[in-house]
Write a protein that holds these residues in place. Structure first.
Motif, PDB file in Angstrom:
ATOM      1  N   THR A  81      -5.749  -6.748   6.928  1.00  0.00           N
ATOM      2  CA  THR A  81      -4.985  -6.594   5.972  1.00  0.00           C
ATOM      3  C   THR A  81      -4.569  -7.686   5.497  1.00  0.00           C
ATOM      4  OG1 THR A  81      -2.714  -6.722   7.541  1.00  0.00           O
ATOM      5  CG2 THR A  81      -3.909  -4.629   7.441  1.00  0.00           C
ATOM      6  N   ASP A  82      -4.694  -8.800   5.815  1.00  0.00           N
ATOM      7  CA  ASP A  82      -4.538 -10.076   5.328  1.00  0.00           C
ATOM      8  C   ASP A  82      -5.504 -10.468   4.305  1.00  0.00           C
ATOM      9  OD1 ASP A  82      -3.412 -12.614   4.870  1.00  0.00           O
ATOM     10  OD2 ASP A  82      -2.968 -13.100   6.988  1.00  0.00           O
ATOM     11  N   SER A  83      -5.266 -10.758   2.952  1.00  0.00           N
ATOM     12  CA  SER A  83      -6.167 -11.464   1.918  1.00  0.00           C
ATOM     13  C   SER A  83      -6.573 -12.637   2.483  1.00  0.00           C
ATOM     14  CB  SER A  83      -5.833 -11.203   0.712  1.00  0.00           C
ATOM     15  OG  SER A  83      -4.449 -11.932   0.616  1.00  0.00           O
ATOM     16  N   ASP A  84      -5.600 -13.379   3.196  1.00  0.00           N
ATOM     17  CA  ASP A  84      -6.119 -14.898   3.288  1.00  0.00           C
ATOM     18  C   ASP A  84      -7.140 -15.090   4.343  1.00  0.00           C
ATOM     19  OD1 ASP A  84      -4.077 -15.750   1.604  1.00  0.00           O
ATOM     20  OD2 ASP A  84      -2.624 -16.315   3.388  1.00  0.00           O
ATOM     21  N   GLN A  85      -7.667 -14.142   5.037  1.00  0.00           N
ATOM     22  CA  GLN A  85      -8.475 -13.983   6.021  1.00  0.00           C
ATOM     23  C   GLN A  85      -9.769 -13.279   5.508  1.00  0.00           C
ATOM     24  OE1 GLN A  85      -7.350 -12.861  10.144  1.00  0.00           O
ATOM     25  NE2 GLN A  85      -5.209 -13.306   9.559  1.00  0.00           N
ATOM     26  N   GLY A  86      -9.785 -12.968   4.180  1.00  0.00           N
ATOM     27  CA  GLY A  86     -10.928 -12.682   3.541  1.00  0.00           C
ATOM     28  C   GLY A  86     -10.677 -11.029   2.959  1.00  0.00           C
ATOM     29  N   SER A  87     -11.577 -10.487   2.006  1.00  0.00           N
ATOM     30  CA  SER A  87     -11.174  -9.286   1.546  1.00  0.00           C
ATOM     31  C   SER A  87     -11.564  -8.138   2.366  1.00  0.00           C
ATOM     32  CB  SER A  87     -11.791  -9.291  -0.039  1.00  0.00           C
ATOM     33  OG  SER A  87     -11.459  -8.072  -0.572  1.00  0.00           O
ATOM     34  N   HIS A  88     -10.743  -6.876   2.023  1.00  0.00           N
ATOM     35  CA  HIS A  88     -11.243  -5.786   2.985  1.00  0.00           C
ATOM     36  C   HIS A  88     -10.622  -4.501   2.189  1.00  0.00           C
ATOM     37  CE1 HIS A  88     -11.944  -2.964   6.215  1.00  0.00           C
ATOM     38  NE2 HIS A  88     -12.638  -3.932   6.543  1.00  0.00           N
ATOM     39  N   LEU A  93      -8.891  -2.207   3.822  1.00  0.00           N
ATOM     40  CA  LEU A  93      -7.689  -2.005   4.241  1.00  0.00           C
ATOM     41  C   LEU A  93      -6.595  -2.497   3.205  1.00  0.00           C
ATOM     42  CD1 LEU A  93      -7.807  -2.242   7.874  1.00  0.00           C
ATOM     43  CD2 LEU A  93      -8.063  -0.261   6.667  1.00  0.00           C
ATOM     44  N   GLN A  94      -6.984  -3.741   2.611  1.00  0.00           N
ATOM     45  CA  GLN A  94      -5.957  -4.371   1.619  1.00  0.00           C
ATOM     46  C   GLN A  94      -5.889  -3.502   0.612  1.00  0.00           C
ATOM     47  OE1 GLN A  94      -7.485  -8.274   1.290  1.00  0.00           O
ATOM     48  NE2 GLN A  94      -8.064  -8.269   3.445  1.00  0.00           N
ATOM     49  N   ARG A  95      -6.812  -2.985  -0.086  1.00  0.00           N
ATOM     50  CA  ARG A  95      -6.774  -2.107  -0.996  1.00  0.00           C
ATOM     51  C   ARG A  95      -6.076  -0.646  -0.835  1.00  0.00           C
ATOM     52  NH1 ARG A  95      -9.541  -5.891  -1.432  1.00  0.00           N
ATOM     53  NH2 ARG A  95      -7.413  -6.503  -1.934  1.00  0.00           N
ATOM     54  N   LEU A  96      -6.246  -0.212   0.316  1.00  0.00           N
ATOM     55  CA  LEU A  96      -5.343   1.005   0.658  1.00  0.00           C
ATOM     56  C   LEU A  96      -3.865   0.584   0.586  1.00  0.00           C
ATOM     57  CD1 LEU A  96      -5.777   3.897   1.451  1.00  0.00           C
ATOM     58  CD2 LEU A  96      -5.823   3.307   3.821  1.00  0.00           C
ATOM     59  N   LEU A  97      -3.608  -0.583   1.275  1.00  0.00           N
ATOM     60  CA  LEU A  97      -2.365  -0.821   1.452  1.00  0.00           C
ATOM     61  C   LEU A  97      -1.491  -1.139  -0.012  1.00  0.00           C
ATOM     62  CD1 LEU A  97       0.199  -1.557   3.177  1.00  0.00           C
ATOM     63  CD2 LEU A  97      -0.644  -3.811   3.613  1.00  0.00           C
ATOM     64  N   VAL A 130     -23.010  -2.442   5.577  1.00  0.00           N
ATOM     65  CA  VAL A 130     -21.422  -1.890   5.791  1.00  0.00           C
ATOM     66  C   VAL A 130     -20.399  -2.513   5.095  1.00  0.00           C
ATOM     67  CG1 VAL A 130     -20.005  -1.153   7.527  1.00  0.00           C
ATOM     68  CG2 VAL A 130     -22.274  -0.814   8.093  1.00  0.00           C
ATOM     69  N   ARG A 131     -20.587  -4.160   5.182  1.00  0.00           N
ATOM     70  CA  ARG A 131     -19.682  -4.776   4.956  1.00  0.00           C
ATOM     71  C   ARG A 131     -19.452  -4.791   3.201  1.00  0.00           C
ATOM     72  NH1 ARG A 131     -21.392  -9.397   6.719  1.00  0.00           N
ATOM     73  NH2 ARG A 131     -22.430 -10.266   4.853  1.00  0.00           N
ATOM     74  N   GLU A 132     -20.264  -4.767   2.433  1.00  0.00           N
ATOM     75  CA  GLU A 132     -20.402  -4.433   1.030  1.00  0.00           C
ATOM     76  C   GLU A 132     -19.494  -3.302   0.805  1.00  0.00           C
ATOM     77  OE1 GLU A 132     -24.303  -4.439  -0.183  1.00  0.00           O
ATOM     78  OE2 GLU A 132     -24.404  -6.577   0.199  1.00  0.00           O
ATOM     79  N   GLN A 133     -19.472  -2.239   1.672  1.00  0.00           N
ATOM     80  CA  GLN A 133     -18.825  -0.926   1.413  1.00  0.00           C
ATOM     81  C   GLN A 133     -17.504  -0.964   1.792  1.00  0.00           C
ATOM     82  OE1 GLN A 133     -20.825   3.156   1.584  1.00  0.00           O
ATOM     83  NE2 GLN A 133     -22.569   1.940   2.574  1.00  0.00           N
ATOM     84  N   MET A 134     -17.233  -2.133   2.502  1.00  0.00           N
ATOM     85  CA  MET A 134     -15.655  -2.243   2.872  1.00  0.00           C
ATOM     86  C   MET A 134     -14.683  -3.185   2.125  1.00  0.00           C
ATOM     87  SD  MET A 134     -15.353  -0.181   5.606  1.00  0.00           S
ATOM     88  CE  MET A 134     -16.533   1.010   6.078  1.00  0.00           C
ATOM     89  N   LEU A 135     -15.124  -3.062   0.996  1.00  0.00           N
ATOM     90  CA  LEU A 135     -14.344  -4.050  -0.205  1.00  0.00           C
ATOM     91  C   LEU A 135     -13.822  -3.166  -1.086  1.00  0.00           C
ATOM     92  CD1 LEU A 135     -17.009  -6.680  -0.824  1.00  0.00           C
ATOM     93  CD2 LEU A 135     -15.193  -6.870   0.692  1.00  0.00           C
ATOM     94  N   ASP A 136     -13.748  -1.716  -1.048  1.00  0.00           N
ATOM     95  CA  ASP A 136     -13.110  -0.880  -1.941  1.00  0.00           C
ATOM     96  C   ASP A 136     -12.876   0.508  -1.294  1.00  0.00           C
ATOM     97  OD1 ASP A 136     -15.517   0.685  -2.018  1.00  0.00           O
ATOM     98  OD2 ASP A 136     -16.605  -0.653  -3.397  1.00  0.00           O
ATOM     99  N   LEU A 137     -12.281   1.422  -2.309  1.00  0.00           N
ATOM    100  CA  LEU A 137     -12.079   2.795  -1.615  1.00  0.00           C
ATOM    101  C   LEU A 137     -12.894   3.763  -2.212  1.00  0.00           C
ATOM    102  CD1 LEU A 137      -8.070   2.510  -2.270  1.00  0.00           C
ATOM    103  CD2 LEU A 137      -9.583   2.100  -0.129  1.00  0.00           C
ATOM    104  N   GLU A 138     -14.159   3.481  -2.563  1.00  0.00           N
ATOM    105  CA  GLU A 138     -15.079   4.229  -2.859  1.00  0.00           C
ATOM    106  C   GLU A 138     -15.896   5.229  -1.834  1.00  0.00           C
ATOM    107  OE1 GLU A 138     -15.685   5.041  -5.933  1.00  0.00           O
ATOM    108  OE2 GLU A 138     -14.199   3.755  -6.477  1.00  0.00           O
TER     109      GLU A 138
END
Length: 381
Positions: A20-27, A29-33, A260-268
């Protein structure tokens, strides 16, 4: 007797990436939050929002006592909670960060004219929490949670209408257009507790829990419950993301596989990638009769470390007590009273490679050693 985590286990827990922390990389879960907070800001335009990140190491008092948990609550048992010492633990929920926030409010002034609040704030407390849980497609030992607490000293107290409006905004942010309902639920730190369910795939699934902040908690933190009121909501972020994206396996959310990682950057919506064939191994082990799938899952996670992601599921298939087992089997296993003979099924399915039978057998033996409490070993390798 309470068993405490070793320094190495604590270090491994604290080194876990906070998705959930953008300082540790994009994910994602951050978009959802972000979507959830945006929806709540739109609902309450005059309310400040503060994202609070605290250490996963918390006092047992903040995690349980000050939130109103009964001394005999089963969740306190060391089988399910991760204790570092007598007074410190790895938080079992992000709600453990709430009592210190309320403590800080006790030093703030209250408006003489309470028609205008001095404080009207939405606190968001995201991050990983630490539990002993089963291993399957929907459970993690360290899931991510967010607690959303709106606290105010305004004269017009927050009530169940505000709570339902909050639930509606949350569902629209997570699953736009979904059918939802609320059912009664009990929490030690809320009144008028509710569980929020969504209709998904033809069944009702729990999404979150919420309630009005308990006046007793407010009082224990040095605030006047006649002045202060609030709303509390807790959400498991992995579960919410699985529903939003249509993900079938919780391991995918933290996968490092590039597909997988590429798909964990958005909410698509999730686009399936090729899965590896499953390899299954059944273990006949001797266990203490108090052991369940949660404690089995925790032992396996401890034994395998990062390699636990090779396991799709660890399931307790059957258990037979000492008295119900034939005499010959008791003698062969050297089973003692108070023990059971359990069949545990491992389903191994790596996300990114094929597992050889030799590798599967080695993992089987490692898990066997971690679980088996009997005197007779039955290893493959």
């Amino acid at each position: 007797m309470t068993t405490y985590l070793t320094p190495a286990e604590v270090r491994r827990a604290l080194d876990l990436r906070d998705l959930t922390d953008s300082d540790q990389g994009s994910h994602a879960l951050q978009r959802l939050l972000d979507a959830i907070l945006q929806a709540l800001r739109a609902l309450w335009p005059g309310t400040e929002t503060e994202i609070v990140r605290t250490s996963p190491l918390v006092s047992v008092q903040d995690n349980y006592d000050r939130l109103g948990y009964d001394r005999a609550a089963i969740t306190r048992d060391a089988r399910y909670s991760r204790y570092v010492g007598p007074a410190v633990m790895l938080r079992s929920h992000t709600t453990a960060g709430v009592p210190p926030l309320l403590d800080a409010l006790a030093d703030r002034p209250v408006a003489a004219d309470r028609s205008v609040a001095v404080t009207d704030r939405l606190y968001a407390l995201p991050g990983p929490v630490y539990r002993r849980d089963a291993i399957d497609r929907t459970h993690l030992g360290t899931p991510h949670q967010v607690d959303l607490w709106r606290i105010t000293d305004r004269q017009q107290r927050l009530d169940t209408d505000d709570l339902i409006a909050m639930a509606s905004a949350l569902v629209d942010a997570v699953l736009p257009g979904a059918r939802w309902r609320v059912v009664e639920a009990d929490h030690p730190y809320t009144e008028s507790g509710r569980q929020i369910d969504v209709r998904y795939g033809g069944e009702w699934l729990e999404l979150a829990e919420c309630g009005l902040v308990d006046p007793g908690l407010v009082r224990r933190c040095g605030l006047d419950p006649e002045v202060w009121s609030g709303l509390a909501l807790g959400l498991g972020l992995e579960r919410a993301l699985m529903l939003r994206k249509g993900i079938h396996d919780i391991r995918l959310i933290g996968s490092t596989d590039s597909r997988v990682r590429e798909q964990m950057l958005d909410l698509e919506r999730w686009r399936p990638v090729s899965m590896q064939p499953a390899v299954r191994r059944d273990l006949s082990v001797v266990l203490d009769r108090s052991v369940d799938e949660e404690t089995i899952g925790d032992r396996v996670r401890t034994a395998l470390g990062d390699r636990v992601t090779l396991l799709e599921e660890v399931r307790l298939v059957a258990r037979t007590s000492h008295d119900d087992l034939p005499h010959g089997a008791r003698r062969r296993l050297q089973l003692r009273p108070g023990q059971v003979n359990a069949v545990v099924r491992l389903t191994l399915r790596p996300l990114d490679r094929t597992l050889t039978h030799e590798d599967a057998n080695a993992i089987r033996d490692e898990v066997y050693r971690a679980l088996h409490e009997g005197a007779v070993l039955e290893l493959i390798g």
